[in-house]
Enzyme design. Structure first.
Site, PDB file in Angstrom:
ATOM      1  N   HIS A 123      -2.389  -1.959 -10.053  1.00  0.00           N
ATOM      2  CA  HIS A 123      -3.200  -1.314  -9.206  1.00  0.00           C
ATOM      3  C   HIS A 123      -4.491  -2.228  -9.101  1.00  0.00           C
ATOM      4  O   HIS A 123      -4.785  -2.752 -10.202  1.00  0.00           O
ATOM      5  CB  HIS A 123      -3.551   0.287  -9.734  1.00  0.00           C
ATOM      6  CG  HIS A 123      -4.060   0.540  -8.150  1.00  0.00           C
ATOM      7  ND1 HIS A 123      -5.382   0.783  -8.073  1.00  0.00           N
ATOM      8  CD2 HIS A 123      -3.432   1.466  -7.423  1.00  0.00           C
ATOM      9  CE1 HIS A 123      -5.521   1.495  -7.133  1.00  0.00           C
ATOM     10  NE2 HIS A 123      -4.300   2.191  -6.932  1.00  0.00           N
ATOM     11  N   ASP A 149       2.700   5.593  -6.831  1.00  0.00           N
ATOM     12  CA  ASP A 149       4.135   5.574  -6.021  1.00  0.00           C
ATOM     13  C   ASP A 149       5.167   5.502  -7.072  1.00  0.00           C
ATOM     14  O   ASP A 149       6.404   5.619  -6.621  1.00  0.00           O
ATOM     15  CB  ASP A 149       3.751   4.348  -5.257  1.00  0.00           C
ATOM     16  CG  ASP A 149       3.141   4.562  -4.029  1.00  0.00           C
ATOM     17  OD1 ASP A 149       2.860   5.439  -3.649  1.00  0.00           O
ATOM     18  OD2 ASP A 149       2.247   3.669  -4.091  1.00  0.00           O
ATOM     19  N   HIS A 156       0.922  -1.109  -0.069  1.00  0.00           N
ATOM     20  CA  HIS A 156      -0.126   0.228  -0.023  1.00  0.00           C
ATOM     21  C   HIS A 156       1.082   1.076   0.024  1.00  0.00           C
ATOM     22  O   HIS A 156       1.649   1.580  -0.926  1.00  0.00           O
ATOM     23  CB  HIS A 156      -0.953  -0.081   1.148  1.00  0.00           C
ATOM     24  CG  HIS A 156      -1.976   0.955   1.078  1.00  0.00           C
ATOM     25  ND1 HIS A 156      -2.484   1.572   0.049  1.00  0.00           N
ATOM     26  CD2 HIS A 156      -3.073   1.131   2.251  1.00  0.00           C
ATOM     27  CE1 HIS A 156      -3.494   2.473   0.345  1.00  0.00           C
ATOM     28  NE2 HIS A 156      -3.973   2.183   1.702  1.00  0.00           N
TER      29      HIS A 156
HETATM   30  N1  COA Z   1       5.065  -6.554 -11.307  1.00  0.00           N
HETATM   31  C1  COA Z   1       4.868  -7.726 -11.920  1.00  0.00           C
HETATM   32  N2  COA Z   1       3.725  -8.345 -11.945  1.00  0.00           N
HETATM   33  C2  COA Z   1       2.521  -7.697 -11.200  1.00  0.00           C
HETATM   34  C3  COA Z   1       2.692  -6.731 -10.689  1.00  0.00           C
HETATM   35  C4  COA Z   1       3.883  -5.905 -10.532  1.00  0.00           C
HETATM   36  N3  COA Z   1       4.106  -4.930  -9.932  1.00  0.00           N
HETATM   37  N4  COA Z   1       1.440  -6.261 -10.205  1.00  0.00           N
HETATM   38  C5  COA Z   1       0.694  -7.559 -10.590  1.00  0.00           C
HETATM   39  N5  COA Z   1       1.157  -8.349 -11.147  1.00  0.00           N
HETATM   40  C6  COA Z   1       0.650  -9.462 -11.808  1.00  0.00           C
HETATM   41  C7  COA Z   1       0.553 -10.653 -10.989  1.00  0.00           C
HETATM   42  O1  COA Z   1       1.647 -11.314 -10.603  1.00  0.00           O
HETATM   43  C8  COA Z   1      -0.698 -11.273 -11.555  1.00  0.00           C
HETATM   44  O2  COA Z   1       0.015 -12.043 -12.643  1.00  0.00           O
HETATM   45  P1  COA Z   1      -0.490 -13.697 -12.954  1.00  0.00           P
HETATM   46  O3  COA Z   1      -2.078 -13.086 -13.385  1.00  0.00           O
HETATM   47  O4  COA Z   1       0.435 -14.169 -13.932  1.00  0.00           O
HETATM   48  O5  COA Z   1      -0.655 -14.322 -11.671  1.00  0.00           O
HETATM   49  C9  COA Z   1      -1.209 -10.353 -12.232  1.00  0.00           C
HETATM   50  O6  COA Z   1      -0.382  -9.226 -12.405  1.00  0.00           O
HETATM   51  C10 COA Z   1      -2.638  -9.906 -11.598  1.00  0.00           C
HETATM   52  O7  COA Z   1      -1.793  -9.268 -10.362  1.00  0.00           O
HETATM   53  P2  COA Z   1      -2.718  -9.393  -8.792  1.00  0.00           P
HETATM   54  O8  COA Z   1      -1.733  -9.371  -7.868  1.00  0.00           O
HETATM   55  O9  COA Z   1      -3.811 -10.373  -8.839  1.00  0.00           O
HETATM   56  O10 COA Z   1      -3.396  -7.994  -8.711  1.00  0.00           O
HETATM   57  P3  COA Z   1      -3.967  -7.476  -7.450  1.00  0.00           P
HETATM   58  O11 COA Z   1      -4.897  -6.163  -7.789  1.00  0.00           O
HETATM   59  O12 COA Z   1      -3.931  -8.170  -6.309  1.00  0.00           O
HETATM   60  O13 COA Z   1      -2.459  -6.549  -6.707  1.00  0.00           O
HETATM   61  C11 COA Z   1      -1.239  -4.589  -6.489  1.00  0.00           C
HETATM   62  C12 COA Z   1      -2.558  -4.960  -6.918  1.00  0.00           C
HETATM   63  C13 COA Z   1      -1.051  -3.236  -6.323  1.00  0.00           C
HETATM   64  C14 COA Z   1      -0.987  -5.151  -4.886  1.00  0.00           C
HETATM   65  C15 COA Z   1      -0.034  -5.214  -7.290  1.00  0.00           C
HETATM   66  O14 COA Z   1      -0.131  -4.795  -8.469  1.00  0.00           O
HETATM   67  C16 COA Z   1       1.213  -4.951  -6.706  1.00  0.00           C
HETATM   68  O15 COA Z   1       1.720  -5.765  -5.895  1.00  0.00           O
HETATM   69  N6  COA Z   1       1.882  -3.749  -7.116  1.00  0.00           N
HETATM   70  C17 COA Z   1       3.324  -3.639  -6.821  1.00  0.00           C
HETATM   71  C18 COA Z   1       3.396  -2.764  -5.253  1.00  0.00           C
HETATM   72  C19 COA Z   1       2.689  -1.276  -5.674  1.00  0.00           C
HETATM   73  O16 COA Z   1       3.352  -0.653  -6.560  1.00  0.00           O
HETATM   74  N7  COA Z   1       1.757  -1.015  -4.832  1.00  0.00           N
HETATM   75  C20 COA Z   1       1.073   0.448  -4.818  1.00  0.00           C
HETATM   76  C21 COA Z   1      -0.385   0.235  -4.995  1.00  0.00           C
HETATM   77  S1  COA Z   1      -0.715   2.049  -5.325  1.00  0.00           S
END
Ligand code: COA
Length: 443
Positions: free
Chosen positions: A320, A376, A281
């Site tokens: 996101h 971010d 987050h």
């Molecule tokens: N880098 C690489 N792969 C990513 C990714 C990233 N930053 N974010 C998501 N993915 C991939 C996942 O591995 C998943 O792949 P798959 O379908 O092959 O398993 C797919 O994209 C869907 O991701 P998921 O984790 O289901 O999405 P979510 O909605 O649960 O998660 C976040 C959202 C923000 C937690 C996630 O994108 C993330 O961890 N981002 C990095 C942290 C970040 O920048 N957070 C700030 C948010 S404002």
């Protein structure tokens, strides 16, 4: 429950237009469930049961497809990349408003008149001081305490200084606590920073604007008055606006969940600060900088991207839960970064970030998953230009998010449909084991 009607008719027959007909194949029975606002009430599914067993429930870890409230605070269209506070597009607010006016908008639901704005700014300004004992207990933290841990503790501790805050049903009382919290967050945040620096705490300067005063409490040393470059004040103010609310994100959900117990708002917001601390987050921008530093040079980017695609790690600052398009805040931040670097000189990590973004946006892995830069990705670079250590980034986010948390809390406590947040579970453990006392087990 009137919203559900069980019928023996085929699943599609006679269903009202705004309803969902579901057929339970275990029993052959069909049910019409009312659709309101493109949702069904999960509780309505409780009517669907096998024999005398428990009613049907939904399983939704992480609330990926569950609305927890009705809200008129913030609108997001993740597919289109739209963000609006109380109906106003974020781009216009970032360009033409200021943080305190946006805070007023979020809390009150409408833009202030001149008199309302002046009164609001006056109120906030004259509540910036905290009880002297806050200073003493902040000094009690270890020299290397994380500022977010300190902020979480000191926000919660405000509930002990203002026990009247428990009176959450009184309109004026709620207003007073909201003003106090928005006013004092910069003081608490700045003091947690000064503590880690081993520098004396700086009292608020109420002749400065909200954001200029915050910078003064952070950076003032022996000078009579700390006056930050206006361009930096403006950039930080814009960053606060961009972070001010984001509908039902993890920390707001934490505020609402804890607030649903009818606890005071300081305790509820302190839970929000805790949720924001997590790297998925608010902690993500800190992680972005660490990542950029580790990549080191643009020539290392292809190897790094391969590692991400192999699932070894994530590209922090990308992706996101809601935005499946360019995060509109990231666009504004990219522009704010240019303004800041004009004053401070360029951050060498910017070149790596720009190249990383370019490569990722052209790569099939990211395109297919709709992974775009989020708020971010660039914010850490700006914060670093201000000479904030990475641990402070999330504190800045928390200060910006405070009006949003409070607007959502205010909405929650006035919402007659809300109940104490208490999800169900699917129990997977043992049952009815016979307890054997330790003296027999260890014999
Ligand atoms: N880098 C690489 N792969 C990513 C990714 C990233 N930053 N974010 C998501 N993915 C991939 C996942 O591995 C998943 O792949 P798959 O379908 O092959 O398993 C797919 O994209 C869907 O991701 P998921 O984790 O289901 O999405 P979510 O909605 O649960 O998660 C976040 C959202 C923000 C937690 C996630 O994108 C993330 O961890 N981002 C990095 C942290 C970040 O920048 N957070 C700030 C948010 S404002």
């Amino acid at each position: 429950m009137t919203d559900v009607t069980a019928t023996d008719a085929p699943a599609t027959a006679d269903a009202a237009t705004d309803s969902l007909t579901v057929r339970d194949n275990r029993t052959g029975q069909s049910y019409d469930i009312a659709i309101t606002d493109n949702t069904i009430k999960a509780a309505d599914l409780g009517q669907i049961r096998l024999d005398e067993g428990p009613g049907l429930a939904t399983y939704d870890p992480g609330f990926v497809n569950t609305a927890s409230c009705r809200s008129s605070v913030t609108f997001i269209d993740g597919e289109e990349g739209i963000l609006e506070y109380r109906g106003y597009p974020i781009e216009q607010l970032a360009e033409k408003s200021n943080f305190l006016e946006v805070a007023y908008l979020l809390i009150h639901g409408a833009l202030p008149s001149k008199a309302e704005y002046d009164a609001w700014v006056h109120e906030i300004t004259y509540h910036t001081f905290v009880h002297e004992n806050v200073k003493s207990f902040t000094e009690g933290f270890r020299y290397d305490a994380h500022p977010m841990g300190m902020l979480m503790a000191s926000t919660g501790a405000l509930s002990t200084f203002y026990p009247d805050a428990r009176n959450i049903n009184d309109v004026e009382n709620r207003h007073l606590q909201i003003v106090r919290m928005i006013a004092k967050m910069p003081t608490l945040g700045a003091w947690s920073f000064r503590h880690t620096q081993g520098k004396p705490f700086v009292y608020p300067d109420n002749d400065l604007s909200y954001t200029a005063n915050f910078l003064s409490m952070l950076f003032k040393m022996s000078e009579q008055r700390f006056e930050a470059d206006e361009r930096l004040v403006k950039a930080l103010d814009v960053l606060f606006i961009l972070h001010a609310d984001h509908e039902q994100n993890a920390s707001t959900n934490a505020v609402r969940s804890v607030g649903s117990t009818q606890v005071d708002p300081y305790s509820a917001v302190s839970a929000g600060v805790g949720a924001l601390f997590g790297p998925l987050h608010g902690g993500a921008n800190e992680a972005v900088l660490r990542m950029l530093r580790r990549i080191g040079t643009t020539s290392e980017i292809p190897a790094f991207i391969e590692g991400v695609k192999d699932g070894n790690e994530k590209l922090m600052g990308f992706g996101h839960r809601v935005y499946k398009n360019y995060d509109p805040r990231a666009r504004i931040i990219k522009k704010a970064a240019e303004d800041v670097f004009e004053v401070t000189g360029t951050n060498p990590l910017l070149d790596i970030a720009l190249e990383l973004e370019k490569i990722a946006l052209e790569d099939e892995y990211f395109i297919k998953r709709k992974l775009y830069p989020n708020v971010d990705f660039y914010s850490g670079l700006i914060y670093e230009a201000f000479q904030f250590p990475p641990e402070m980034f999330t504190v800045l986010f928390a200060i910006g998010r405070t009006p949003g948390w409070l607007a959502q809390w205010l909405e929650l406590v006035q919402d007659k449909e809300q109940k104490i947040a208490r999800p169900k579970q699917i129990y997977t453990g043992d049952r009815t084991l016979d307890f054997v006392p330790a003296s027999e087990r260890w014999a």
